[in-house]
Design an enzyme around this catalytic site. Structure first.
Site, PDB file in Angstrom:
ATOM      1  N   GLU A 135      23.005  -1.067  -3.596  1.00 14.39           N
ATOM      2  CA  GLU A 135      21.879  -0.143  -3.568  1.00 14.39           C
ATOM      3  C   GLU A 135      22.377   1.250  -3.967  1.00 14.39           C
ATOM      4  OE1 GLU A 135      19.839   0.505   0.158  1.00 14.39           O
ATOM      5  OE2 GLU A 135      18.021   1.125  -0.846  1.00 14.39           O
ATOM      6  N   GLY A 271      26.477   4.885   5.699  1.00 17.40           N
ATOM      7  CA  GLY A 271      26.781   4.489   7.069  1.00 17.40           C
ATOM      8  C   GLY A 271      26.808   2.972   7.172  1.00 17.40           C
ATOM      9  N   ALA A 272      25.823   2.356   6.533  1.00 17.43           N
ATOM     10  CA  ALA A 272      25.715   0.906   6.560  1.00 17.43           C
ATOM     11  C   ALA A 272      24.742   0.467   5.479  1.00 17.43           C
ATOM     12  CB  ALA A 272      25.209   0.436   7.916  1.00 17.43           C
ATOM     13  N   MET A 273      24.785  -0.827   5.156  1.00 18.05           N
ATOM     14  CA  MET A 273      23.923  -1.356   4.093  1.00 18.05           C
ATOM     15  C   MET A 273      23.404  -2.730   4.486  1.00 18.05           C
ATOM     16  SD  MET A 273      22.559  -1.032   1.155  1.00 18.05           S
ATOM     17  CE  MET A 273      21.464  -2.315   0.540  1.00 18.05           C
ATOM     18  N   GLU A 274      22.080  -2.881   4.330  1.00 13.10           N
ATOM     19  CA  GLU A 274      21.367  -4.049   4.875  1.00 13.10           C
ATOM     20  C   GLU A 274      21.406  -5.305   4.025  1.00 13.10           C
ATOM     21  OE1 GLU A 274      19.988  -1.256   3.587  1.00 13.10           O
ATOM     22  OE2 GLU A 274      18.038  -1.648   2.672  1.00 13.10           O
ATOM     23  N   HIS A 307      18.831  -0.379  12.909  1.00 19.97           N
ATOM     24  CA  HIS A 307      18.262   0.033  11.629  1.00 19.97           C
ATOM     25  C   HIS A 307      18.440  -1.061  10.563  1.00 19.97           C
ATOM     26  CE1 HIS A 307      17.416   3.200   8.500  1.00 19.97           C
ATOM     27  NE2 HIS A 307      18.093   2.324   7.763  1.00 19.97           N
ATOM     28  N   GLU A 308      19.665  -1.512  10.389  1.00 17.95           N
ATOM     29  CA  GLU A 308      19.926  -2.467   9.306  1.00 17.95           C
ATOM     30  C   GLU A 308      19.271  -3.818   9.572  1.00 17.95           C
ATOM     31  OE1 GLU A 308      20.883  -0.996   6.850  1.00 17.95           O
ATOM     32  OE2 GLU A 308      21.895   0.746   7.720  1.00 17.95           O
TER      33      GLU A 308
HETATM   34  N1  BES Z   1      19.772   1.151   2.699  1.00 18.14           N
HETATM   35  C1  BES Z   1      20.494   2.180   3.358  1.00 18.14           C
HETATM   36  C2  BES Z   1      21.748   2.537   2.656  1.00 18.14           C
HETATM   37  C3  BES Z   1      21.507   3.136   1.270  1.00 18.14           C
HETATM   38  C4  BES Z   1      20.405   3.897   0.975  1.00 18.14           C
HETATM   39  C5  BES Z   1      22.418   2.962   0.281  1.00 18.14           C
HETATM   40  C6  BES Z   1      20.195   4.423  -0.302  1.00 18.14           C
HETATM   41  C7  BES Z   1      22.230   3.493  -0.980  1.00 18.14           C
HETATM   42  C8  BES Z   1      21.103   4.234  -1.276  1.00 18.14           C
HETATM   43  C9  BES Z   1      20.779   1.814   4.811  1.00 18.14           C
HETATM   44  O1  BES Z   1      19.792   1.018   5.368  1.00 18.14           O
HETATM   45  C10 BES Z   1      20.799   3.089   5.607  1.00 18.14           C
HETATM   46  O2  BES Z   1      19.790   3.712   5.701  1.00 18.14           O
HETATM   47  N2  BES Z   1      21.930   3.472   6.141  1.00 18.14           N
HETATM   48  C11 BES Z   1      22.060   4.701   6.892  1.00 18.14           C
HETATM   49  C12 BES Z   1      22.281   4.447   8.347  1.00 18.14           C
HETATM   50  C13 BES Z   1      21.020   4.462   9.127  1.00 18.14           C
HETATM   51  C14 BES Z   1      21.259   4.151  10.590  1.00 18.14           C
HETATM   52  C15 BES Z   1      20.241   5.741   9.015  1.00 18.14           C
HETATM   53  C16 BES Z   1      23.245   5.450   6.358  1.00 18.14           C
HETATM   54  O3  BES Z   1      23.998   4.857   5.592  1.00 18.14           O
HETATM   55  O4  BES Z   1      23.400   6.613   6.684  1.00 18.14           O
HETATM   56 ZN    ZN Z   2      18.055   1.997   5.831  1.00 19.38          ZN
END
Ligand code: BES
Ligand code: ZN
Length: 869
Positions: A135, A271-274, A307-308
């Site tokens: 993503e 932070g993380a990726m779903e 969240h994920e």
């Molecule tokens: N889908 C996102 C990560 C993402 C968003 C990757 C846009 C690339 C482009 C993921 O679900 C997300 O939101 N991660 C957050 C953590 C969350 C607890 C707010 C992050 O990575 O900060």
């Molecule tokens: Zn997200």
């Protein structure tokens, strides 16, 4: 390419299934790939246009349904636009066919696409894993594909890797047969995925340990950790085991895959990726060490897991049609993560945290002229990085929370379920969700929410009252767009919102006294007969997206109720947040704010304190440009004294986790504001810590930061050493960010240098630089950080050329300045060194400087006399 020129992929040839086989090469950091794509050709063409980035095509062959093969005559690469056109000598027949492509690619070190991640093996050797982050639009770095969220397909993944490696993908492993002619290699074959978007595809090849459990519905959940550290995954596993059934019930839809893996990846940008069935996390967002993790970290882990896993439904089953609707994914997940954490860990009082961490953050950013609407047109996917911001996440989540409260949980859940059922395995746009919720609630959700998602900003409500002839109290309400620079909105800017307003009063609290949907510019609300001096408050629990601007008399009544601590923490938090914002905009004098804040000396809630302290520190930053900042620091110390006396340094019997967190916040604030007792005690405890008498994890950050106040180089070196020796990423970051507290020129420079050194992972450097910059006890910190960023711009820019890290950096290093000279310097620098991905953030930073400047000009004298009185 600007958004107007951007065109989406043509739909004459579309994928149905990808059979993908990849073999990473850990010596040369490359990979070989082969993909067989089942495609549907809907109109005659002799070219196929798809996405591809940094891939070299070896061969492309089209095979018809009857088995006739045709080799391509050319592959034209459009590198800037990440497109490949495969040209065939003859037209492809309409109907089903297969496209076979063999190619090679780069196992890069840019934390995107198919990339390498470095880790230290327990033997001490440095090794690499291969992992993915697709993503928003980097699947195209691993395979040629139709890399748009609406072009869904199924995937059969095969990875060729050494037999002793852990190899994971979205689906369970089918088999791992030996590769002919090579003893040590196996072909890891995975089951077919459901129909899904390319950005959710994932695979990991490396060395990991895991622990596992099943949820109530029998879904196998595993948490993968670095070798030998599987126990650090325990907490996340417990949360995941509760979370999955929670969502299954909430959505009334089963988790659609047979397994769910959560894995900690050492090098990780976000932070993380779903990724569906294989959620990737940075280590600090997944791992909890019972001995060395703070409660704050546990809270973060719970939130990120919540969240994920929400995305496994909202995002993965139903996906946004295009990145313009990114907020739909992220805003929703950023709201429901709290619902889930509240369910799993009610003792965390997590909704108060929401107000601090999302509500206030959203309102702060959205009060700038350079904000943007929640729903913002996005052209090429490279523009997505910039909307990975507090508007999409926090304002989105705040809008959903307001709506949820307005229509109620039953209607909300019904509508949500219907939406997910209707669009499952397909894509949706914002209006689709509103429509489902309108139907379920029988309220005009569509009309209400459109105003919040398509208009930038939010209003403030002016509140005054009068007594009518029958002795009833009548509230006069009016709405006006809120700008933090205090500008009066022009005709075109002064939007109208439909604002759901709740009113609570002394007699009704904690129940709502009256509510109204304010749709016009002004309105009145009759509250009936009230006691003569009864307090009246709008916005119960700080749910509505607006600031409340009370008449002086109504504000005065509220200030005494603050002292009594009778209001809910969300209300106390919201009130101080409003007065700060109003004063920034010139609607309330800063001296009146400080007077109002004196009521908070009885405050005991950690989250209220955290928000209040962060507001105070931001004011403190601006006051670094005056000669009375030390008096302001003394004011802060005095405000915190009662609570610090109450909490002391050591746990009180039977105290809650939140009290422990509160102690940490309070002591850290005292330490970094120069409170001598705190600093000396911190130094004593740190010495004992070095000798093995360990400080509890919750308190470490406060101790490290306070102990560095005197800027002793020997102490800094010892902490850097402790950082380098620690093998827990959370501890490393706790130390690294605390280093920002040093105050001498030499040591500030040393810490900045350390931030970019190999001791700090690339994904973390920005956080460390920002920590230095946010030090409010000397102006040297922000000045030297800015100088450092300018001097090291080439390194910084090439490391983070695109992506949300550079956007954050550009904003943070500039936004706290408050003079014309600094404004001009920042403006000139970014004019000479433009950052495509951070245009808006740079404008936001500049606008903040102007806001600070205006504030100082307006309030400096009044503050000076208030503080010297
Ligand atoms: N889908 C996102 C990560 C993402 C968003 C990757 C846009 C690339 C482009 C993921 O679900 C997300 O939101 N991660 C957050 C953590 C969350 C607890 C707010 C992050 O990575 O900060
Ligand atoms: Zn997200």
């Amino acid at each position: 390419m600007s958004s107007t020129e951007f065109v989406r992929l043509p739909k004459n040839v579309l994928p149905v299934n990808y059979t993908l086989e990849l073999q990473p090469d850990f010596t040369n950091f490359t990979f070989t790939g082969r993909v067989d794509i089942d495609v549907k050709v809907s109109s005659e063409t002799n070219t196929v246009l798809l996405n591809s980035a940094e891939l070299s095509f070896k061969e492309a062959v089209f095979e018809t349904a009857t088995g006739t093969k045709m080799t391509s005559s050319d592959v034209k690469l459009d590198e800037p636009n990440e497109l490949a056109t495969i040209v065939f000598p003859q037209a492809l027949p309409i109907g089903l066919g297969k496209l076979h492509i063999s190619y090679t690619g780069i196992l890069n070190d840019k934390l995107k696409g198919f990339y390498r991640s470095k880790y230290v093996h327990p033997s001490g050797e440095e090794r690499y894993a291969a992992t993915t982050q697709f993503e928003a639009a980097d699947a195209r770095r691993a395979l040629p594909c139709w890399d748009e969220p609406a072009l869904k397909a199924t995937f059969d993944v095969t990875i060729i890797a050494e037999e002793n490696k852990t190899v994971l993908s979205n689906m369970p492993l089918l088999d791992a047969k030996q590769v002919e002619g090579n003893q040590s290699l196996r072909r890891f074959r995975f089951d077919r995925t459901p129909i899904m978007s390319t950005y959710l595809l994932a695979f990991v090849i490396g060395e990991y340990d895991y622990i596992e459990d099943k949820d109530r519905n029998g879904v196998l959940i595993r948490v993968y950790t670095p070798l030998g550290k599987q126990e650090l995954g325990r907490f996340a596993l417990e949360v995941a085991v509760k979370t999955l059934p929670f969502y299954t019930d909430y959505f009334r839809i089963s988790y659609p895959l047979p397994k769910l893996d959560l894995i900690a990846i050492a090098d990780f940008a976000a932070g993380a990726m779903e990724n569906w069935g294989l959620v990737t996390y940075r280590e600090t967002a997944l791992l909890v060490d019972p001995k060395n993790s703070s409660l704050m970290s546990k809270q973060t882990v719970a939130i990120v897991v919540g969240h994920e896993l929400a995305h496994q439904w909202f995002g993965n089953i139903v996906t946004m049609e295009w990145w313009t609707h990114l907020w739909l994914n992220e805003g929703f997940a950023s709201w429901i993560e709290y619902l889930c954490v509240d369910h799993c860990l009610p003792e965390l009082d997590i909704w108060t945290h929401f107000v601090n961490s999302d509500y206030c953050r959203a309102l702060e950013l959205d009060s700038l002229k350079n904000s943007h609407p929640i729903e913002v047109p996005v052209g090429p996917p490279s523009e997505v990085d910039e909307i990975f911001d507090a508007i999409s996440y926090s304002k989105g989540a705040t809008a959903i929370r307001m709506l949820h409260s307005y229509i109620g949980d039953d209607a909300f859940r019904t509508g949500l379920h219907n939406y997910l059922e209707k669009f499952k395995y397909r894509n949706a746009v914002t209006e689709d969700l509103w429509e489902a919720l309108t139907e379920a609630s029988k309220k005009p959700v569509n009309q209400l929410m459109d105003l919040w998602t398509s208009q930038t900003g939010y209003p403030y409500i002016n509140i005054s009252h009068s007594i009518n002839p029958s002795g009833e109290t009548v509230l006069q309400l009016s709405q006006q767009r809120f700008f933090s620079n205090g500008a009066k909105p022009t005709e075109e800017e002064n939007f109208l919102w439909k604002v759901p307003i709740t009113v609570v009063t002394k007699s009704s609290y904690p129940n709502v006294h009256k509510e109204i949907l304010l749709e016009k510019r002004t309105d009145e609300l009759n509250l009936g007969v009230l006691g003569a001096n009864d307090w009246i408050k709008l916005n119960k629990n700080t749910i509505g997206m607006y600031r409340s601007n009370y008449s002086p008399e109504l504000l005065l009544r509220l200030s005494s109720v603050i002292r009594e601590q009778t209001l809910h923490p969300t209300d106390r938090l919201g009130l101080q947040s409003d007065v700060f914002a109003l004063s920034q905009a010139g609607l309330l004098s800063a001296a009146d704010v400080l007077k109002f804040l004196e009521g908070y000396s009885a405050e005991e809630n950690v989250t209220v304190w955290r928000d209040l302290v962060s507001n105070l520190m931001s004011l403190s930053h601006t006051l670094l440009n005056t000669d009375f900042q030390p008096q302001f620091q003394a004011f802060v110390v005095k405000l915190l004294k009662p609570i610090s006396t109450k909490l002391g340094w050591d746990p009180i019997q039977d105290e809650s986790g939140l009290q422990g967190m509160c102690r940490a916040t309070v002591l850290r604030t005292l330490g970094i504001n120069g409170d001598r007792d705190t600093i000396d005690e911190a130094k004593r405890r740190l010495e004992a810590h070095f000798k093995g008498n360990l400080i509890p994890a919750d308190l470490r950050s406060a101790v490290y930061s306070s102990a560095l106040y005197d800027s002793e180089e020997a102490l800094l070196d010892k902490l850097i050493d402790l950082h380098n020796k620690s093998d827990l990423q959370e501890e490393k970051m706790r130390i690294a960010t605390s280093l920002g507290s040093v105050r001498s020129e030499a040591l500030i420079k040393k810490v900045l240098h350390f931030a970019l050194s190999p001791s700090v992972r690339s994904q973390d450097s920005v956080t460390v630089i920002c920590a230095v910059c946010s030090n409010t006890s000397t102006k040297l910190s922000s000045d030297l950080t800015w100088q450092f960023v300018k001097e090291n711009w080439d390194t910084i820019h090439s490391r983070y050329s695109s992506g949300f890290l550079i956007t954050r950096l550009c904003k943070t290093v500039s936004e706290n300045f408050a003079t014309q000279k600094d404004y001009e310097d920042v403006e000139a620098f970014f004019k000479a060194h433009p950052v495509a991905a951070a245009q808006r953030s740079i404008q936001q930073g500049l606008e903040s400087i102007q806001v600070n400047q205006a504030w100082l000009k307006r309030d400096e004298q009044k503050l000076r006399s208030f503080l010297s009185a």
